[in-house]
Design a protein around this motif. Structure first.
Motif, PDB file in Angstrom:
ATOM      1  N   TYR A  84       0.842  -1.201   0.000  1.00 28.34           N
ATOM      2  CA  TYR A  84       0.000   0.000   0.000  1.00 28.34           C
ATOM      3  C   TYR A  84       0.879   1.253   0.000  1.00 28.34           C
ATOM      4  O   TYR A  84       0.636   2.203  -0.753  1.00 28.34           O
ATOM      5  CB  TYR A  84      -0.916  -0.006   1.224  1.00 28.34           C
TER       6      TYR A  84
ATOM      7  N   LYS B  29     -10.986   7.190   2.199  1.00 29.86           N
ATOM      8  CA  LYS B  29      -9.728   6.692   1.658  1.00 29.86           C
ATOM      9  C   LYS B  29      -8.585   7.169   2.553  1.00 29.86           C
ATOM     10  O   LYS B  29      -8.770   7.972   3.464  1.00 29.86           O
ATOM     11  CB  LYS B  29      -9.522   7.184   0.226  1.00 29.86           C
TER      12      LYS B  29
ATOM     13  N   VAL C  60       0.229   3.015  -3.621  1.00 27.60           N
ATOM     14  CA  VAL C  60      -0.975   3.852  -3.517  1.00 27.60           C
ATOM     15  C   VAL C  60      -0.576   5.279  -3.167  1.00 27.60           C
ATOM     16  O   VAL C  60       0.051   5.529  -2.128  1.00 27.60           O
ATOM     17  CB  VAL C  60      -1.953   3.289  -2.465  1.00 27.60           C
TER      18      VAL C  60
ATOM     19  N   THR D 280      -4.933  -1.031  -7.059  1.00 30.60           N
ATOM     20  CA  THR D 280      -6.262  -1.523  -6.694  1.00 30.60           C
ATOM     21  C   THR D 280      -6.160  -2.790  -5.852  1.00 30.60           C
ATOM     22  O   THR D 280      -6.992  -3.022  -4.981  1.00 30.60           O
ATOM     23  CB  THR D 280      -7.113  -1.794  -7.955  1.00 30.60           C
TER      24      THR D 280
ATOM     25  N   ASP E 163      -5.681   6.562  -4.932  1.00 29.70           N
ATOM     26  CA  ASP E 163      -6.351   5.979  -3.762  1.00 29.70           C
ATOM     27  C   ASP E 163      -7.864   6.142  -3.910  1.00 29.70           C
ATOM     28  O   ASP E 163      -8.342   7.015  -4.650  1.00 29.70           O
ATOM     29  CB  ASP E 163      -5.868   6.657  -2.485  1.00 29.70           C
TER      30      ASP E 163
ATOM     31  N   LEU F  97     -13.153   1.997  -0.093  1.00 32.23           N
ATOM     32  CA  LEU F  97     -13.513   0.617  -0.420  1.00 32.23           C
ATOM     33  C   LEU F  97     -14.906   0.495  -1.010  1.00 32.23           C
ATOM     34  O   LEU F  97     -15.220  -0.508  -1.662  1.00 32.23           O
ATOM     35  CB  LEU F  97     -13.390  -0.265   0.827  1.00 32.23           C
TER      36      LEU F  97
ATOM     37  N   VAL G 203      -5.318  -1.686  -2.226  1.00 33.31           N
ATOM     38  CA  VAL G 203      -6.474  -1.150  -1.509  1.00 33.31           C
ATOM     39  C   VAL G 203      -7.526  -2.241  -1.304  1.00 33.31           C
ATOM     40  O   VAL G 203      -7.933  -2.541  -0.178  1.00 33.31           O
ATOM     41  CB  VAL G 203      -7.086   0.050  -2.261  1.00 33.31           C
TER      42      VAL G 203
ATOM     43  N   LYS H 277      -6.009  -3.422   2.127  1.00 28.74           N
ATOM     44  CA  LYS H 277      -6.688  -2.620   3.139  1.00 28.74           C
ATOM     45  C   LYS H 277      -7.829  -3.403   3.771  1.00 28.74           C
ATOM     46  O   LYS H 277      -8.001  -3.392   4.992  1.00 28.74           O
ATOM     47  CB  LYS H 277      -7.216  -1.330   2.510  1.00 28.74           C
TER      48      LYS H 277
ATOM     49  N   PHE I 255     -14.424  -0.161  -4.615  1.00 30.16           N
ATOM     50  CA  PHE I 255     -13.643  -1.306  -5.098  1.00 30.16           C
ATOM     51  C   PHE I 255     -14.557  -2.381  -5.659  1.00 30.16           C
ATOM     52  O   PHE I 255     -15.503  -2.806  -5.005  1.00 30.16           O
ATOM     53  CB  PHE I 255     -12.798  -1.900  -3.963  1.00 30.16           C
TER      54      PHE I 255
END
Length: 886
Positions: A362, A453, A366, A385, A371, A374, A388, A392, A377
């Motif tokens: 990350y 984010k 990122v 991607t 960024d 979620l 994250v 994440k 996503f």
């Protein structure tokens, strides 16, 4: 039964029915397919009887449908009309949100309107034609060298899914189906669900797959497969291989059984009747409901069995039975990564390293410009991607687990699975379930990590210690955002083996803390096991390739000295990365530059590059010994003349940036390095050998000078202190039972059997014990007299007398007629020295010699092997023999 008990029984029955009907009696479209596949002609012919649910028919006699343009549908139901429309399909026509219709640019889809009388709920369509979309390279940063197709029918195999639009597509709702497929001889068809019929004739194969469970896709996979299977509890483990390979199949069947059982205990019952490994005809790593589709090279990598494979198995709980409500964000990939990839590393004792690598990815990939929260996503298509959407989310579940504890966290997983099995679920649904189980409102937690984010970067400062106390300040920064955090803190205490651990709450940009300690503080470590989702300080992580591939601006510096072929190869490598990597890359030669730039990452290419010394010197600070001939790192000796060598170091002009060195004497290796190096991002150094370069060495420099670990007395060499160990969330059940083997050894080596001496009654007891195990494992008697005992006379023992001894023989017949004259023998001797004969150790005459290792342990392994292989049908006959006599 009392009246009260009857009411309880009725209530339980109604409750179970309510759950069952809630899953299976909802308004889903149901397809009943009758399919003929002609792979050689790339053709499919389908009769599809479609049962339409009330929710689709309400005030709606004209229904919009999408179908592959090559399939020419015809209506078989009286009174129903199907009209092709010239207009582009609009999301509103399908009752879905804008952007929910996704059509691969490689195929053409026709838009139809289906008009039917109000009383009609069942429609039969016939459609067929050619579906053939050749493989194409994904052509982007996260391609991982895989090719893709939206759908294909070919002589190599068949791959069809919802995005092929091979069956009528009405909307994004779940569907159920039953399909009967007829293929040419030796071809097998696989889909999700249960195989309810399998008919093989001289000219064709007919198979029926049924999924009463609602699905979010319908897959049709076919090829000339060899099938293997094994019962696993209430399900069946299956393997469909394009090339017969019993040993490989058995590895996957055994591994399937282990992981299905582990996840059954952790989450809940496996939701399908089978799980199948299917060998694809191109390299893939797909996970579908009740099967996975892996490429021919992928399945033969030994590490796949305990890396990617369990990840795909677990998807049958997350994503392929609890479905994702994609409009609100994809929670499933991160949860699957946490309970598969992370859990496997946790079981191996490397969970801390895995979390650090997750945070490093990350941090490296990122940036502010790429960024996103979620809630946005859907799937990974780049390193950012992935960092994250997977990393994440994985860390969110890890932080939840640390906050709730393993017991409540596991209970929440199980409840979430029960409540949303065969339904779509969102991050909001996760929030509700976990809040209920934790009895804490987790809305602020989910809002912070899912809807926002970014990630904080932490720093510790103003540290002071006195007797039994420590004071310090924590600072967090992320462009003005402030996160509410629970931060682990560990303090090394003088004279104590384990570090003192606690957790501090932080909801400000800067906060002061004072801790009472059980002794004098020697060192403080903040988040020492990487439990908090955050950006890492550069000194917490070593230089690595990810810091170059993840940089927004990259300079590749080519050498002007060297062979023409080599310099041209380096240039092509750089040009390929200009097309496929996220950062903006500029390519220049070393004569165009006076010094390294201080504002970007750099590739320094070629051993004769005038800037090579700067990166080689930098690598030397991390322990690499470098000469004109080779690089030595630990025990690895990397030779410039034989290897393609990659090293990283910090930019001497600005340590916030990383510089990387790449050198080879083999121009033919550069094309392979271009493909492979982006997937070795976490490594600080690498070496490859050969034209299609094979990895020879890899590793990470040691991270030093972390600002999150501060020694309180400078210059003091601290004794080693440990952080308290943590248990993995779940453990993989072994294929073999150590408890059963221990029981075997304890019996055979017990005082009662007196060492299983020559010609004794105790030796006969051991023979009977082994014979009983052979019978329980369904082995056939192997002696000529129709029993399990092969008797023979032998002279020996303390009195040198002739006695009758027994070999115990059991047979597992082979099933392959071509191998009927071949056999495999598995054996171990079960006798021992008794009271000392024949070679007693001086001073131990007359004492019992238990013989646990010689050879009760060998017999125990043999007995456990035949128990585990009870349902196995070997090609060759296997003979199990327990020997007696020296």
């Amino acid at each position: 039964m009392t009246h009260k008990n009857r009411l309880t029984q009725i209530f339980i029955t109604l409750f179970i029915l309510n759950i069952t009907l809630g899953v299976f009696a909802q308004d889903y479209i149901h397809h009943k397919f009758d399919i003929n596949l002609d792979p050689l002609q790339k053709q499919i012919e389908v009769t599809d009887t479609i049962t339409l649910p009330d929710n689709l028919l309400q005030d709606n006699t004209a229904i919009h449908v999408l179908l592959h343009s090559g399939l020419s549908p015809q209506v078989e139901t009286d009174g129903v009309e199907l009209k092709k429309l010239s207009e582009e399909p609009k999301a509103a026509q399908f009752g879905i949100n804008a952007g929910a219709i996704t059509i691969n640019p490689s195929l053409t889809v026709e838009h139809y309107q289906l008009t039917l009388p109000k009383e009609v709920k069942e429609v039969t369509l016939r459609y067929g034609g050619e579906i053939f979309h050749p493989m194409e390279n994904a052509g982007e940063e996260y391609a991982r060298s895989f090719s893709e197709t939206p759908g294909i029918i070919s002589e190599e195999g068949v791959y069809l899914c919802a995005s092929t639009y091979w069956f009528p597509w009405f909307n994004n709702d779940l569907v159920s189906f039953e399909m009967h497929v007829t293929t040419p001889e030796k071809w097998e068809t696989v889909s999700q669900g249960e195989r309810t019929k399998h008919e093989i004739s001289a000219s064709s194969v007919g198979v029926t797959w049924a999924s009463p469970e609602p699905q979010d896709d319908i897959y049709l996979i076919a090829a000339p497969f060899t099938e293997y299977s094994r019962a696993v509890g209430a399900s069946t483990a299956m393997a469909f291989l394009r090339t017969p390979d019993e040993a490989l199949a058995n590895k996957y069947l055994e591994t399937t059984a282990q992981y299905l059982e582990m996840y059954r205990q952790l989450i809940g019952a496996y939701p399908y009747k089978k799980f199948a490994l299917i060998e694809n005809f191109w390299e893939t790593g797909y996970g579908m409901p009740s099967f996975t589709l892996l490429g021919p090279k992928v399945i033969r990598f030994p590490f796949i069995l305990h890396s990617s494979y369990p990840h795909e198995i677990l998807h049958n709980w997350w994503g392929n039975s609890v479905y994702v409500d994609y409009e609100t964000g994809n929670w499933c990939e991160g949860l699957t990564a946490y309970l598969a990839d992370h859990l496997i590393q946790e079981q191996r004792g490397t969970g801390v390293e895995y979390r650090r690598a997750t945070l490093q990815k990350y941090t490296d990939y990122v940036k502010e410009g790429n960024d996103f929260p979620l809630t946005e996503f859907r799937s990974r298509h780049s390193s950012a991607t992935e960092a994250v959407g997977y990393g994440k989310t994985l860390m969110i579940f890890h932080m939840l687990r640390q906050q709730m504890g393993d017991e409540l966290f596991t209970r929440a997983l199980q409840r979430f699975y029960r409540q949303y099995k065969f339904k779509k679920a969102s991050f909001g649904d996760l929030e509700t379930v976990f809040s209920q189980v934790a009895e804490v409102d987790l809305k602020p937690f989910f809002e912070q990590w899912v809807q926002r984010k970014g990630a904080p970067e932490l720093m510790v400062k103003n540290i002071s210690a006195s007797a039994n106390k420590i004071k310090f300040t924590l600072v967090q920064s992320d462009g003005g955002q402030v996160f509410s955090l629970k931060i682990p803190v560990a303090v090394q205490i003088a004279g104590q083996e384990n570090m003192f651990e606690t957790t501090v709450d932080m909801d400000r940009a800067e906060a002061d803390y004072e801790l009472d300690l059980p002794g004098k503080a020697l060192q403080i470590q903040v988040d020492p096991q990487f439990d908090v989702f955050r950006r890492l300080h550069r000194e917490e992580i070593p230089p690595a390739l990810s810091q170059v591939f993840g940089a927004e601006a990259v300079l590749m510096i080519l050498p002007t000295k060297g062979t023409k072929d080599l310099i041209e190869g380096y240039k092509k490598l750089g040009e390929s990365w200009q097309q496929t990597q996220a950062g903006k890359m500029e390519i220049i030669t070393d004569v165009e530059l006076k010094s390294l730039p201080a504002d970007k990452a750099c590739w320094i290419v070629g051993e004769k590059n005038k800037f090579a010394k700067q990166v080689l010197d930098g690598a030397g600070t991390f322990g690499a010994a470098i000469t004109n001939e080779n690089v030595t790192i630990g025990r690895a000796v990397l030779k410039f003349a034989e290897h393609s060598i990659i090293l990283t170091a910090r930019n001497p002009q600005n340590p916030d940036f990383t510089i990387a060195f790449l050198s080879t004497d083999n121009p033919a290796a550069l094309a392979g390095l271009s493909r492979k190096l982006p997937h070795y991002g976490k490594y600080s150094y690498l070496a490859f050998a050969g034209d299609e370069p094979a990895n020879f060495a890899k590793g990470q420099w040691e991270a030093v000078n972390s600002p999150m670990a501060v020694v309180l007395e400078k210059g003091t060499e601290l004794p080693v202190a440990k952080l308290p160990s943590r248990s993995a969330l779940a453990m993989l059940p072994p294929v073999f039972s150590d408890a059963r083997m221990q029981k075997d050894v304890e019996f055979l080596a017990s005082e009662d059997l007196k060492g299983r001496g020559f010609g004794t009654s105790e030796l006969n007891q051991a023979a009977d014990y082994i014979k009983d195990a052979f019978v329980a494992a369904d082995l056939q008697p192997g002696a000529k007299n129709g029993t399990y005992f092969q008797k023979f006379f032998h002279t020996g023992g303390l009195n040198n007398e002739e006695s009758i001894l027994k070999n115990v023989i059991g047979i597992k017949p082979g099933v392959n007629e071509k191998m009927k004259d071949q056999c495999v023998i598995v054996g171990a001797h079960y006798d021992h020295l008794g009271l000392g004969w024949p070679d007693v150790h001086k001073g131990d005459e007359g004492k019992v010699h238990p013989g646990a290792d010689d050879n009760a342990s060998g017999v125990a392994v043999m007995l456990e092997l035949l128990r585990v292989l009870k349902d196995w049908q070997p090609d060759r006959t296997v003979i199990f023999i327990a020997f007696s006599g020296e």
